[in-house]
Enzyme design. Structure first.
Site: not given
Length: 703
Positions: A32-33, A221-222, A252, A597
């Protein structure tokens, strides 16, 4: 330059969609980044959008710095603060809006920012002045209540009007005092930054229209972690073109306890009709077995979007689940696993992270790792800007920048010790509050006033001249030079060099602070950066195993992840037994975050016996292990778990012992069974001790 190079088809679609509302549902590790960065680059290079017209919001300063660096490299721009000036956190963006236009709602442009320690300190002052003891109610609880009231947009009068019961009545009293003193100090706390920015835009249509015209494109973002104030801020800034792109993953969303509302992302299409939805489902981080197990867990949630992560990296190692007798054995096995891989050169220490639901679980780990000589760091400990010597110097800087800052003055008035007692300090502050002069000006007036006497009077006047001298040079002094002057002129360096074992480290920290400040052009920039730093901005050291909570691990990745304490009552947390489905679904999302993770190996462990709150507890393996079904490999000992429903027992009732049996334990000697609870037996040993033991591991011999 080909902005689309290196992107998959779905990422390209997101990058090329430059108009109208866009929702990017980005699974864990799906790039995504990279997608966001390339989308901004496309807007600048191919759509003619100026960087300062783009509002790009991240959730940590670290994320903003990394994205700015990537973007600058991608499009060949210098990576400095003039590039992408409106890229930052919600709090950072709000600071800038209020610095520019806050005067419209009577917020001074040189306000200081109070962190949580400042807020608690002011709450303590209020409790003391109002003669409210802190035995029955803790300042932290009052501070939390005030924060909740602010997030609900309640003024002190609003809160007072609906307060019921002794606690809320106390909060109402303190809230009034807190707000009055905060405004006197010309300070805003973290909640105020968001709330006041929303108020600014709501109450001033001309200012709102100005910023709507300025920001032609908004990227967030997020988005699943936005709270009510952030949601309203976004709605106020979006213009008629609705060029808004939000990126997030409701799977998330793990921060409801601090106000995050994951339904904001679920409702995005409702809020912005005509939204285009793009799903990033190809995972570039984890192996197939890890993704399958994590998906099996999250699929049990009812409130979620529909997507399925996949990878072309192969299946990799199966997820391993280990049951152990107690927490000490669990910690030892984790340490041995890491030592073995490092010893043969397969891994380095920094490749490993140990994650846990509760901070208290780190104790047994730290003990085992210390004994094994394994280097480790606990992320979430005292961060650099929370250390006393750093906060002291920052308080000096804040007072010089905003001479009405009572909290900063109270911190440094007698630091280093200069003979100013509590009584003298309180007398001065009461007197100063009746005058029009700020704190620094009032200190200088003490020469001709009998407010305080003796050594305290001379010390306060001297402090006033020192602060005035440094303040007069601010236009020519860099932040690092100002810090050097404070350290030198106040005698603070001599203060920390006190001959204790910590002296050298404290002195080194002051040097790091000076060096860190060198990258800032102005004191206001530096103070903003310091105030807005979060624990997520901590730098991870070189070659150490990382310990952290599951919440702190979000956004990070490691080759090998060990998750410990996967037990009912720990993970999921015991509060789900009363809180219901919503709480359980958030715990399941947290489990998904922890599992994803891991890049190459994922190890889960649970203990049948664990020391909690000073007592030995016996927990069942977590239902989340059952959720994974046949996606995991159970290591010995293997309970009757997989495939069992949550209503079925984990163990057989046939344990081979009865109350009254005489037994021998290699650890405790001979004794008699006095109670049986599932697989746990209580044995009264001849030594006088009564122990509760799990028969799976105690190796009891019947006599």
């Amino acid at each position: 330059m080909n902005i689309l190079e290196g992107l998959n088809d779905v990422q390209r679609d997101a990058v090329k969609t430059t108009t109208g509302p866009l929702l990017i549902l980005a699974g864990a590790g799906s790039g995504k980044t990279k997608t966001l960065t390339h989308r901004i680059a496309n807007l600048i290079l191919n759509e003619g959008v100026y960087p300062n017209q783009i509002l790009a919001v991240t959730f940590t300063n670290k994320a903003a710095r990394e994205m700015r660096q990537r973007l600058a490299t991608l499009i060949g721009q210098p990576n400095d603060r003039s590039f992408m000036p409106w890229m930052g956190t919600f709090h950072g963006i709000c600071v800038r809006l209020l610095r520019v236009d806050g005067k419209a709602i009577r917020v001074p442009s040189n306000f200081v920012i109070y962190d949580e320690d400042d807020r608690k300190g002011l709450v303590k002052q209020a409790m003391k002045q109002l003669s409210l003891g802190d035995r029955e109610v803790k300042p932290a609880a009052i501070s939390s209540a005030i924060s909740s009231a602010k997030n609900a947009m309640q003024t002190p009068d609003d809160y007072d009007g609906v307060a019921v019961g002794p606690f809320q009545k106390q909060v109402a009293q303190i809230y009034h005092f807190y707000e009055a003193r905060r405004k006197e100090a010309m300070a805003l706390d973290f909640d105020d930054l968001l709330i006041e920015a929303v108020r600014l835009l709501r109450e001033n249509p001309n200012i709102r229209d100005k910023w709507r015209s300025h920001f032609t494109h908004i990227l967030i973002d997020e988005y699943q972690d936005t709270n009510a104030a952030q949601y309203h801020l976004v709605k106020l800034l979006v213009n008629k073109a609705q060029n808004i792109c939000v990126v997030g993953d409701d799977w998330q969303s793990i921060y409801s306890w601090r106000g995050a509302d994951f339904t904001n992302i679920l409702n995005f299409e409702r809020d912005f009709p005509g939204t285009k939805v793009v799903k990033l489902e190809q995972n570039y981080r984890s192996t197939g077995h890890i993704l399958e197990a994590a998906h099996a867990v999250i699929s049990k949630n009812n409130q979620r979007t529909d997507k399925k992560l996949w990878t072309d990296a192969g299946m990799g190692y199966p997820v391993q689940v280990q049951g152990v007798y107690d927490d000490a054995e669990e910690a030892r096995l984790v340490a041995e696993r890491i030592s073995a891989q490092v010893a043969i050169g397969a891994r380095r220490y920094r490749d490993f992270a140990v994650l846990y639901r509760l901070n208290s679980l780190s104790y047994s780990l730290e003990r085992a790792f210390f004994q094994a000589g394994i280097p480790y760091q606990v992320v979430g400990g005292v961060r650099f800007y929370d250390r006393k010597e750093i906060k002291d110097i920052i308080a000096y800087l804040k007072l010089i920048y905003q001479p009405n800052d009572r909290m900063s003055f109270s911190r440094i008035a007698n630091t280093p010790t200069r003979g100013v007692g509590t009584t003298s300090l309180e007398k001065f502050l009461r007197w100063q509050s009746t005058r029009s002069e700020n704190i620094v000006e009032a200190l200088l007036l003490l020469e001709d006033e009998p407010v305080v006497t003796g050594k305290a009077k001379g010390a306060l006047v001297k402090l006033g001249y020192l602060l005035k001298d440094i303040a007069s040079q601010l236009e020519t002094l860099s932040p690092s030079d100002a810090i050097e002057q404070i350290i030198t002129k106040t005698g603070y360096r001599d203060h920390v060099q006190d001959g204790t074992p910590q002296a050298e480290a404290r002195d080194e920290n002051l040097g790091v602070l000076v060096a860190d400040a060198q990258q800032f052009a102005s004191l206001s920039e530096f103070l903003e950066e310091v105030a807005l730093m979060s624990s997520a901005d901590m730098q991870v050291n070189d070659d150490m195993v990382t310990f952290m909570t599951l919440h702190a691990a979000k956004g990070l990745e490691f080759p090998v992840v060990c998750m410990i304490g996967i037990e009912e009552g720990i993970f999921p947390h015991s509060r789900v037994f009363e809180a219901g489905a919503a709480e359980l679904e958030e715990e399941r999302r947290l489990c998904y975050v922890g599992m994803t993770r891991a890049r190459e190996e994922l190890h889960l462990s649970y203990s049948y016996s664990r020391l909690q709150f000073g007592q030995r507890a016996y927990n069942e393996p977590s239902r989340f292990i059952g959720d994974m079904g046949d996606q995991v490999a159970l290591l010995s000992p293997e309970p009757q778990l997989m495939g069992a429903s949550q209503d079925e027992p984990f163990y057989s009732d046939e344990i081979g012992f009865e109350v009254g049996d005489s037994v021998r334990s290699s650890a405790f000697g001979e004794g008699t069974i006095v109670d049986i609870d599932g697989m746990a037996v209580s044995v009264n040993f001849t030594s006088g001790q009564t122990k509760k033991l799990n028969v799976e591991f105690a190796h009891l011999q019947k006599l």
